[in-house]
Design an enzyme around this catalytic site. Structure first.
Site, PDB file in Angstrom:
ATOM      1  N   SER A  48      55.905  28.412  47.425  1.00 46.64           N
ATOM      2  CA  SER A  48      54.886  28.614  48.516  1.00 46.64           C
ATOM      3  C   SER A  48      53.750  29.125  48.231  1.00 46.64           C
ATOM      4  CB  SER A  48      55.674  29.670  49.572  1.00 46.64           C
ATOM      5  OG  SER A  48      57.107  28.762  50.211  1.00 46.64           O
ATOM      6  N   GLY A 224      57.663  25.884  51.896  1.00 49.22           N
ATOM      7  CA  GLY A 224      56.563  25.434  51.166  1.00 49.22           C
ATOM      8  C   GLY A 224      55.146  25.936  51.365  1.00 49.22           C
ATOM      9  N   CYS A 251      60.512  29.122  57.314  1.00 47.81           N
ATOM     10  CA  CYS A 251      59.069  29.318  56.622  1.00 47.81           C
ATOM     11  C   CYS A 251      58.316  28.099  57.381  1.00 47.81           C
ATOM     12  CB  CYS A 251      59.077  29.722  55.318  1.00 47.81           C
ATOM     13  SG  CYS A 251      57.401  30.463  54.805  1.00 47.81           S
ATOM     14  N   LEU A 252      57.911  27.453  56.319  1.00 48.07           N
ATOM     15  CA  LEU A 252      57.330  26.291  56.571  1.00 48.07           C
ATOM     16  C   LEU A 252      57.940  25.486  57.409  1.00 48.07           C
ATOM     17  CD1 LEU A 252      54.399  24.456  56.079  1.00 48.07           C
ATOM     18  CD2 LEU A 252      55.538  23.500  54.262  1.00 48.07           C
ATOM     19  N   GLN A 255      57.565  26.253  60.821  1.00 45.13           N
ATOM     20  CA  GLN A 255      56.321  25.977  61.268  1.00 45.13           C
ATOM     21  C   GLN A 255      56.034  24.330  61.927  1.00 45.13           C
ATOM     22  OE1 GLN A 255      53.587  27.271  58.475  1.00 45.13           O
ATOM     23  NE2 GLN A 255      54.488  29.520  58.540  1.00 45.13           N
ATOM     24  N   HIS A 336      62.543  34.645  55.329  1.00 40.86           N
ATOM     25  CA  HIS A 336      63.668  34.122  54.298  1.00 40.86           C
ATOM     26  C   HIS A 336      64.961  34.823  54.225  1.00 40.86           C
ATOM     27  CE1 HIS A 336      60.957  31.386  52.095  1.00 40.86           C
ATOM     28  NE2 HIS A 336      59.978  32.031  52.600  1.00 40.86           N
ATOM     29  N   GLU A 338      67.659  33.790  52.670  1.00 40.57           N
ATOM     30  CA  GLU A 338      68.487  33.842  51.571  1.00 40.57           C
ATOM     31  C   GLU A 338      67.909  34.605  50.532  1.00 40.57           C
ATOM     32  OE1 GLU A 338      64.390  32.226  50.528  1.00 40.57           O
ATOM     33  OE2 GLU A 338      65.889  31.953  52.284  1.00 40.57           O
TER      34      GLU A 338
END
Length: 360
Positions: A48, A224, A251-252, A255, A336, A338
Protein backbone atom coordinates in the site's frame (compact mmCIF):
# COMPACT_ATOMS: atom_id res chain seq x y z
CA UNK A 1 29.17 13.31 12.52
CA UNK A 2 28.02 11.63 9.29
CA UNK A 3 28.29 13.56 6.06
CA UNK A 4 25.07 15.28 4.93
CA UNK A 5 24.98 13.76 1.44
CA UNK A 6 21.24 13.66 0.72
CA UNK A 7 18.58 16.35 0.42
CA UNK A 8 14.79 16.39 0.35
CA UNK A 9 13.12 19.03 -1.81
CA UNK A 10 9.35 19.30 -1.28
CA UNK A 11 7.10 20.78 -3.95
CA UNK A 12 6.43 23.83 -1.75
CA UNK A 13 10.16 24.63 -1.93
CA UNK A 14 11.11 23.55 1.59
CA UNK A 15 14.33 21.55 2.01
CA UNK A 16 15.68 19.03 4.53
CA UNK A 17 19.21 17.58 4.70
CA UNK A 18 20.33 14.17 5.90
CA UNK A 19 22.63 11.19 5.33
CA UNK A 20 21.85 8.43 2.89
CA UNK A 21 21.44 4.71 3.52
CA UNK A 22 19.92 1.99 1.38
CA UNK A 23 20.08 2.67 -2.37
CA UNK A 24 22.00 5.71 -3.62
CA UNK A 25 19.56 6.96 -6.21
CA UNK A 26 17.22 9.90 -6.72
CA UNK A 27 13.46 9.43 -6.45
CA UNK A 28 10.26 11.47 -6.73
CA UNK A 29 7.51 10.27 -4.37
CA UNK A 30 4.48 11.37 -2.41
CA UNK A 31 5.65 12.14 1.14
CA UNK A 32 3.58 10.77 4.05
CA UNK A 33 4.20 9.99 7.72
CA UNK A 34 3.64 6.94 9.92
CA UNK A 35 3.24 7.13 13.71
CA UNK A 36 4.10 3.49 14.53
CA UNK A 37 6.80 2.85 17.13
CA UNK A 38 7.66 -0.59 15.70
CA UNK A 39 7.00 -2.46 12.48
CA UNK A 40 9.29 -0.73 9.99
CA UNK A 41 9.81 -4.06 8.16
CA UNK A 42 6.07 -4.54 7.79
CA UNK A 43 5.77 -0.94 6.58
CA UNK A 44 8.58 -1.37 4.05
CA UNK A 45 6.97 -4.56 2.68
CA UNK A 46 3.35 -3.28 2.71
CA UNK A 47 2.52 -2.70 -0.95
CA UNK A 48 0.00 0.00 0.00
CA UNK A 49 3.05 2.30 0.37
CA UNK A 50 3.99 1.93 -3.31
CA UNK A 51 5.53 5.16 -4.67
CA UNK A 52 5.44 6.85 -1.25
CA UNK A 53 8.29 8.28 0.82
CA UNK A 54 7.43 7.33 4.41
CA UNK A 55 8.59 9.57 7.27
CA UNK A 56 8.77 7.63 10.54
CA UNK A 57 7.70 9.84 13.45
CA UNK A 58 9.31 7.45 15.96
CA UNK A 59 13.04 8.35 15.89
CA UNK A 60 14.88 5.00 16.36
CA UNK A 61 14.64 2.85 13.23
CA UNK A 62 16.63 -0.24 12.24
CA UNK A 63 17.56 -1.39 15.74
CA UNK A 64 16.12 -4.92 15.41
CA UNK A 65 17.10 -5.51 11.79
CA UNK A 66 15.15 -7.53 9.23
CA UNK A 67 13.82 -11.07 9.75
CA UNK A 68 12.79 -13.39 6.92
CA UNK A 69 9.50 -14.42 8.57
CA UNK A 70 8.02 -10.94 8.99
CA UNK A 71 7.52 -9.69 5.43
CA UNK A 72 4.03 -8.61 4.34
CA UNK A 73 4.76 -9.25 0.65
CA UNK A 74 7.32 -10.92 -1.59
CA UNK A 75 8.39 -7.58 -3.05
CA UNK A 76 8.73 -3.98 -1.83
CA UNK A 77 6.85 -1.05 -3.32
CA UNK A 78 8.06 1.65 -0.95
CA UNK A 79 9.36 4.79 -2.65
CA UNK A 80 11.74 5.92 0.12
CA UNK A 81 12.21 5.81 3.90
CA UNK A 82 13.03 8.93 5.95
CA UNK A 83 14.06 8.62 9.60
CA UNK A 84 15.65 10.58 12.42
CA UNK A 85 18.16 8.04 13.77
CA UNK A 86 18.97 4.93 11.71
CA UNK A 87 20.73 2.06 13.52
CA UNK A 88 22.88 -0.18 11.30
CA UNK A 89 23.96 -2.48 14.17
CA UNK A 90 20.79 -4.43 15.07
CA UNK A 91 20.37 -6.36 18.32
CA UNK A 92 18.02 -9.28 17.60
CA UNK A 93 18.82 -13.00 17.48
CA UNK A 94 16.31 -13.44 14.60
CA UNK A 95 17.67 -10.81 12.24
CA UNK A 96 19.22 -11.90 8.94
CA UNK A 97 20.21 -8.53 7.46
CA UNK A 98 20.01 -4.83 8.16
CA UNK A 99 17.30 -2.47 6.98
CA UNK A 100 19.84 -0.64 4.82
CA UNK A 101 20.79 -3.89 3.08
CA UNK A 102 17.11 -4.64 2.39
CA UNK A 103 16.53 -1.19 0.89
CA UNK A 104 19.71 -1.42 -1.18
CA UNK A 105 18.66 -4.81 -2.59
CA UNK A 106 15.34 -3.31 -3.69
CA UNK A 107 16.73 0.01 -5.00
CA UNK A 108 14.93 2.06 -2.35
CA UNK A 109 16.67 5.19 -1.00
CA UNK A 110 16.75 5.96 2.71
CA UNK A 111 17.66 9.19 4.50
CA UNK A 112 18.61 9.51 8.18
CA UNK A 113 19.45 12.51 10.34
CA UNK A 114 16.39 14.45 9.15
CA UNK A 115 14.45 16.66 11.57
CA UNK A 116 11.43 14.36 11.39
CA UNK A 117 9.47 16.27 14.06
CA UNK A 118 9.48 19.37 11.89
CA UNK A 119 8.78 17.37 8.74
CA UNK A 120 5.82 15.48 10.25
CA UNK A 121 4.32 18.75 11.47
CA UNK A 122 4.74 20.20 7.99
CA UNK A 123 2.89 17.24 6.44
CA UNK A 124 0.19 17.47 9.11
CA UNK A 125 -0.34 21.21 8.60
CA UNK A 126 0.16 21.53 4.82
CA UNK A 127 -0.83 18.04 3.71
CA UNK A 128 0.90 15.31 1.72
CA UNK A 129 3.03 16.63 -1.12
CA UNK A 130 5.51 15.35 -3.64
CA UNK A 131 9.19 15.22 -2.75
CA UNK A 132 12.49 14.71 -4.55
CA UNK A 133 15.22 12.74 -2.75
CA UNK A 134 18.48 13.84 -4.32
CA UNK A 135 22.04 15.15 -3.76
CA UNK A 136 22.76 18.34 -1.77
CA UNK A 137 24.17 20.18 -4.80
CA UNK A 138 20.84 20.04 -6.68
CA UNK A 139 19.28 23.51 -6.56
CA UNK A 140 15.73 24.14 -5.37
CA UNK A 141 14.73 25.34 -8.84
CA UNK A 142 16.14 22.20 -10.50
CA UNK A 143 14.43 20.01 -7.91
CA UNK A 144 11.05 21.65 -8.40
CA UNK A 145 11.42 21.30 -12.18
CA UNK A 146 12.12 17.58 -11.84
CA UNK A 147 9.09 17.14 -9.58
CA UNK A 148 6.84 18.93 -12.07
CA UNK A 149 8.15 16.86 -14.97
CA UNK A 150 7.63 13.53 -13.20
CA UNK A 151 4.11 12.24 -13.94
CA UNK A 152 1.89 11.13 -11.06
CA UNK A 153 1.54 7.32 -11.35
CA UNK A 154 -1.95 5.84 -11.77
CA UNK A 155 -0.99 2.19 -12.34
CA UNK A 156 0.14 1.16 -8.85
CA UNK A 157 -2.32 -1.73 -8.40
CA UNK A 158 -1.44 -3.26 -11.77
CA UNK A 159 2.25 -3.21 -10.77
CA UNK A 160 1.87 -4.80 -7.34
CA UNK A 161 -0.92 -7.33 -7.91
CA UNK A 162 0.05 -10.96 -8.48
CA UNK A 163 0.35 -11.99 -12.15
CA UNK A 164 -1.03 -15.52 -11.70
CA UNK A 165 -3.42 -17.03 -9.20
CA UNK A 166 -1.95 -18.83 -6.21
CA UNK A 167 -3.30 -20.87 -3.31
CA UNK A 168 -3.05 -20.79 0.49
CA UNK A 169 -4.55 -23.89 2.04
CA UNK A 170 -5.24 -24.83 5.65
CA UNK A 171 -5.94 -28.06 7.51
CA UNK A 172 -9.63 -29.12 7.69
CA UNK A 173 -10.98 -26.20 5.63
CA UNK A 174 -14.62 -25.18 5.94
CA UNK A 175 -14.84 -22.57 3.20
CA UNK A 176 -13.32 -21.55 -0.12
CA UNK A 177 -12.50 -17.86 -0.48
CA UNK A 178 -11.39 -16.03 -3.61
CA UNK A 179 -9.22 -13.01 -2.70
CA UNK A 180 -8.74 -10.22 -5.27
CA UNK A 181 -5.12 -9.09 -4.87
CA UNK A 182 -4.72 -5.33 -5.17
CA UNK A 183 -1.49 -5.42 -3.13
CA UNK A 184 -2.55 -7.78 -0.36
CA UNK A 185 -0.69 -8.19 2.92
CA UNK A 186 0.44 -11.72 3.76
CA UNK A 187 -1.08 -11.64 7.24
CA UNK A 188 -4.57 -11.26 5.77
CA UNK A 189 -4.13 -14.62 4.04
CA UNK A 190 -2.85 -16.13 7.30
CA UNK A 191 -5.93 -14.85 9.15
CA UNK A 192 -8.32 -16.29 6.55
CA UNK A 193 -6.49 -19.63 6.84
CA UNK A 194 -6.70 -19.41 10.63
CA UNK A 195 -10.49 -19.12 10.41
CA UNK A 196 -10.80 -22.25 8.28
CA UNK A 197 -10.67 -20.82 4.77
CA UNK A 198 -8.78 -22.16 1.78
CA UNK A 199 -7.79 -19.05 -0.17
CA UNK A 200 -7.35 -18.64 -3.92
CA UNK A 201 -5.54 -15.35 -4.54
CA UNK A 202 -6.25 -13.92 -8.00
CA UNK A 203 -4.91 -10.91 -9.96
CA UNK A 204 -6.76 -7.62 -9.75
CA UNK A 205 -8.03 -7.90 -13.34
CA UNK A 206 -9.71 -11.29 -12.87
CA UNK A 207 -13.20 -11.08 -14.41
CA UNK A 208 -16.54 -11.72 -12.75
CA UNK A 209 -17.06 -14.72 -15.02
CA UNK A 210 -13.77 -16.29 -13.90
CA UNK A 211 -14.70 -15.80 -10.24
CA UNK A 212 -18.15 -17.32 -10.80
CA UNK A 213 -16.50 -20.34 -12.41
CA UNK A 214 -14.42 -20.87 -9.24
CA UNK A 215 -17.71 -20.95 -7.26
CA UNK A 216 -16.28 -19.65 -3.94
CA UNK A 217 -18.15 -19.43 -0.66
CA UNK A 218 -17.00 -15.84 -0.23
CA UNK A 219 -15.11 -13.03 -1.97
CA UNK A 220 -12.41 -10.94 -0.28
CA UNK A 221 -11.07 -7.64 -1.70
CA UNK A 222 -7.63 -6.63 -0.43
CA UNK A 223 -5.78 -3.49 0.53
CA UNK A 224 -3.53 -1.79 -1.99
CA UNK A 225 -1.98 1.50 -3.15
CA UNK A 226 -3.24 4.54 -4.99
CA UNK A 227 -6.53 6.19 -5.90
CA UNK A 228 -9.44 3.70 -5.81
CA UNK A 229 -11.05 5.39 -8.82
CA UNK A 230 -8.07 4.25 -10.93
CA UNK A 231 -8.97 0.56 -10.42
CA UNK A 232 -11.99 0.52 -12.70
CA UNK A 233 -11.78 -3.16 -13.62
CA UNK A 234 -12.19 -4.24 -9.98
CA UNK A 235 -15.08 -1.81 -9.47
CA UNK A 236 -16.90 -3.26 -12.50
CA UNK A 237 -16.25 -6.82 -11.30
CA UNK A 238 -17.71 -6.03 -7.88
CA UNK A 239 -20.75 -4.36 -9.44
CA UNK A 240 -21.40 -7.53 -11.41
CA UNK A 241 -20.99 -9.84 -8.38
CA UNK A 242 -23.00 -7.87 -5.79
CA UNK A 243 -25.27 -10.17 -3.85
CA UNK A 244 -23.92 -13.39 -5.39
CA UNK A 245 -21.32 -14.09 -2.67
CA UNK A 246 -20.65 -12.74 0.82
CA UNK A 247 -18.00 -10.03 0.44
CA UNK A 248 -15.40 -8.59 2.82
CA UNK A 249 -13.12 -5.67 1.93
CA UNK A 250 -10.20 -4.11 3.79
CA UNK A 251 -8.69 -0.64 3.14
CA UNK A 252 -8.59 -0.19 -0.67
CA UNK A 253 -11.06 -3.08 -0.87
CA UNK A 254 -13.41 -1.07 1.35
CA UNK A 255 -13.15 1.93 -0.98
CA UNK A 256 -13.67 -0.20 -4.10
CA UNK A 257 -16.81 -1.76 -2.63
CA UNK A 258 -18.12 1.72 -1.81
CA UNK A 259 -17.59 2.82 -5.42
CA UNK A 260 -19.21 -0.39 -6.71
CA UNK A 261 -22.35 0.43 -4.69
CA UNK A 262 -22.50 4.02 -5.96
CA UNK A 263 -20.78 5.95 -3.14
CA UNK A 264 -17.81 8.28 -3.68
CA UNK A 265 -14.28 8.62 -2.31
CA UNK A 266 -12.00 11.60 -1.71
CA UNK A 267 -8.36 12.19 -0.78
CA UNK A 268 -7.52 13.04 2.82
CA UNK A 269 -5.21 15.94 3.67
CA UNK A 270 -2.45 13.69 5.03
CA UNK A 271 -4.09 10.28 5.44
CA UNK A 272 -4.07 7.83 8.34
CA UNK A 273 -0.93 5.76 8.90
CA UNK A 274 0.04 4.01 12.09
CA UNK A 275 -1.55 2.38 15.12
CA UNK A 276 -3.84 3.52 17.94
CA UNK A 277 -6.61 5.08 15.83
CA UNK A 278 -9.86 4.76 17.87
CA UNK A 279 -12.77 3.50 15.77
CA UNK A 280 -16.33 3.00 17.03
CA UNK A 281 -18.67 0.24 15.91
CA UNK A 282 -21.96 2.14 15.62
CA UNK A 283 -24.16 -0.91 16.26
CA UNK A 284 -22.50 -1.96 19.52
CA UNK A 285 -20.84 1.26 20.68
CA UNK A 286 -17.60 -0.70 21.11
CA UNK A 287 -14.38 1.24 20.50
CA UNK A 288 -11.50 -0.57 18.78
CA UNK A 289 -7.87 0.48 18.66
CA UNK A 290 -6.94 0.10 15.01
CA UNK A 291 -3.96 0.12 12.65
CA UNK A 292 -4.39 2.20 9.49
CA UNK A 293 -2.70 3.01 6.20
CA UNK A 294 -4.65 4.97 3.62
CA UNK A 295 -4.78 8.29 1.76
CA UNK A 296 -8.42 8.11 0.63
CA UNK A 297 -11.74 7.84 2.45
CA UNK A 298 -15.40 7.23 1.63
CA UNK A 299 -17.60 10.34 1.46
CA UNK A 300 -20.25 9.81 4.16
CA UNK A 301 -22.87 11.94 2.40
CA UNK A 302 -22.49 9.90 -0.79
CA UNK A 303 -23.52 6.75 1.09
CA UNK A 304 -27.06 8.14 1.39
CA UNK A 305 -29.30 6.78 -1.36
CA UNK A 306 -27.22 3.61 -1.84
CA UNK A 307 -27.82 0.17 -0.32
CA UNK A 308 -24.95 0.79 2.07
CA UNK A 309 -24.94 1.67 5.77
CA UNK A 310 -22.08 3.27 7.69
CA UNK A 311 -21.00 0.74 10.35
CA UNK A 312 -17.83 2.28 11.86
CA UNK A 313 -16.63 5.85 12.47
CA UNK A 314 -13.14 7.21 13.22
CA UNK A 315 -13.32 9.05 16.55
CA UNK A 316 -10.40 11.37 15.69
CA UNK A 317 -11.77 12.98 12.52
CA UNK A 318 -15.17 11.25 12.10
CA UNK A 319 -14.34 9.74 8.72
CA UNK A 320 -16.10 6.58 7.56
CA UNK A 321 -14.26 3.46 8.79
CA UNK A 322 -16.75 0.75 7.87
CA UNK A 323 -19.67 -0.05 5.57
CA UNK A 324 -22.17 -2.87 5.30
CA UNK A 325 -25.02 -4.12 3.14
CA UNK A 326 -26.87 -6.79 5.18
CA UNK A 327 -29.07 -7.71 2.22
CA UNK A 328 -26.00 -8.76 0.17
CA UNK A 329 -23.99 -10.06 3.16
CA UNK A 330 -21.31 -7.48 2.33
CA UNK A 331 -19.21 -5.47 4.78
CA UNK A 332 -15.91 -3.62 4.70
CA UNK A 333 -13.56 -1.67 6.96
CA UNK A 334 -11.04 1.06 6.23
CA UNK A 335 -8.59 -0.12 8.90
CA UNK A 336 -6.49 -3.30 9.12
CA UNK A 337 -7.96 -5.92 11.51
CA UNK A 338 -5.11 -8.34 10.71
CA UNK A 339 -2.51 -5.91 12.10
CA UNK A 340 -3.63 -6.62 15.68
CA UNK A 341 -2.98 -3.23 17.31
CA UNK A 342 -5.55 -4.11 20.02
CA UNK A 343 -4.29 -6.90 19.69
CA UNK A 344 -7.62 -8.79 19.47
CA UNK A 345 -10.00 -5.84 19.04
CA UNK A 346 -10.91 -6.48 15.41
CA UNK A 347 -10.59 -10.24 14.84
CA UNK A 348 -14.40 -10.52 15.11
CA UNK A 349 -14.53 -9.21 11.52
CA UNK A 350 -13.06 -12.45 10.20
CA UNK A 351 -15.59 -14.35 12.34
CA UNK A 352 -18.36 -12.22 10.78
CA UNK A 353 -17.14 -13.10 7.29
CA UNK A 354 -17.20 -16.81 8.19
CA UNK A 355 -20.71 -16.46 9.66
CA UNK A 356 -21.95 -14.78 6.47
CA UNK A 357 -20.57 -17.69 4.44
CA UNK A 358 -22.22 -20.19 6.78
CA UNK A 359 -25.59 -18.45 6.38
CA UNK A 360 -25.20 -18.24 2.61
Amino acid sequence: MSELNRKLILEDGSEYYGTGFGAERDAVCEIVFNTSMVGYQEIASDLSYTDQAVVMSYPLIGNYGITDEDFESKGLGLGALIVRDYNDLPSNFRYTRTLSELLEENQIPGVTGVDTRKLVRSIRDLGSRRVLITRPNVSTEEGLRRIRQTPVPHDAVSRVSCKRRWYARTANPKFRVVAIDCGMKTNIVRMLNRFGCNVTVVPYNTTAEEIRFMNPDGLFISNGPGDPEDVTCVIETLKSLRGEFPMFGICLGHQLLALAYGAKTYKLKFGHRGGNHPVQDIATGKIEMTSQNHSYAVDEKSVEGTKLEVSHINLLDHTVEGLRCPEDRMFSVQYHPESAPGPQDSTYLFERFVKNMEEK
